[in-house]
Design a protein around this motif. Sequence first.
Motif, PDB file in Angstrom:
ATOM      1  N   ASN A  98     -49.392  37.779 -23.857  1.00 49.19           N
ATOM      2  CA  ASN A  98     -49.567  37.554 -22.421  1.00 49.19           C
ATOM      3  C   ASN A  98     -48.385  38.099 -21.632  1.00 49.19           C
ATOM      4  O   ASN A  98     -48.557  38.659 -20.550  1.00 49.19           O
ATOM      5  CB  ASN A  98     -49.789  36.072 -22.126  1.00 49.19           C
ATOM      6  CG  ASN A  98     -51.142  35.599 -22.580  1.00 49.19           C
ATOM      7  OD1 ASN A  98     -52.054  36.388 -22.809  1.00 49.19           O
ATOM      8  ND2 ASN A  98     -51.295  34.291 -22.719  1.00 49.19           N
ATOM      9  N   LEU A 143     -56.179  37.250 -17.575  1.00 46.47           N
ATOM     10  CA  LEU A 143     -55.110  36.342 -17.983  1.00 46.47           C
ATOM     11  C   LEU A 143     -55.244  34.993 -17.289  1.00 46.47           C
ATOM     12  O   LEU A 143     -55.112  33.941 -17.919  1.00 46.47           O
ATOM     13  CB  LEU A 143     -53.742  36.946 -17.652  1.00 46.47           C
ATOM     14  CG  LEU A 143     -53.285  38.082 -18.538  1.00 46.47           C
ATOM     15  CD1 LEU A 143     -52.110  38.817 -17.906  1.00 46.47           C
ATOM     16  CD2 LEU A 143     -52.901  37.564 -19.916  1.00 46.47           C
ATOM     17  N   LYS A 155     -48.928  41.752 -21.325  1.00 43.82           N
ATOM     18  CA  LYS A 155     -50.009  42.062 -20.385  1.00 43.82           C
ATOM     19  C   LYS A 155     -49.545  41.899 -18.938  1.00 43.82           C
ATOM     20  O   LYS A 155     -49.908  42.695 -18.066  1.00 43.82           O
ATOM     21  CB  LYS A 155     -51.223  41.177 -20.653  1.00 43.82           C
ATOM     22  CG  LYS A 155     -51.936  41.539 -21.943  1.00 43.82           C
ATOM     23  CD  LYS A 155     -53.074  40.585 -22.235  1.00 43.82           C
ATOM     24  CE  LYS A 155     -53.715  40.894 -23.573  1.00 43.82           C
ATOM     25  NZ  LYS A 155     -54.763  39.915 -23.917  1.00 43.82           N
TER      26      LYS A 155
END
Length: 85
Positions: A36, A62, A39
């Motif tokens: 995450n 997300l 990202k």
Amino acid sequence: ASKIMADIYFRKNNLSKSINIIDSSLKSCSNSFNCNSLKIKKAFYLIKQGDADKANTLLLELKNQKDIDLSHKRAIEELMGEIAG
């Protein structure tokens, strides 16, 4: 280490190389927190590259995850706010 390398290329205004480094790291990423983080960093680079649509899509994916870390949620909301202007 990949986030550091990506930041180095970002400082050199080579956003496509920064994004490629993040993409490469995501292929072998196994820890959801680290994935995450990568990202979110990718979304940041996409925004700076002028690709707000791709960044927004990534951020929405997300944001819709269950059990997202609070610091990540904050970063996602900040980036989404940047896109919205």
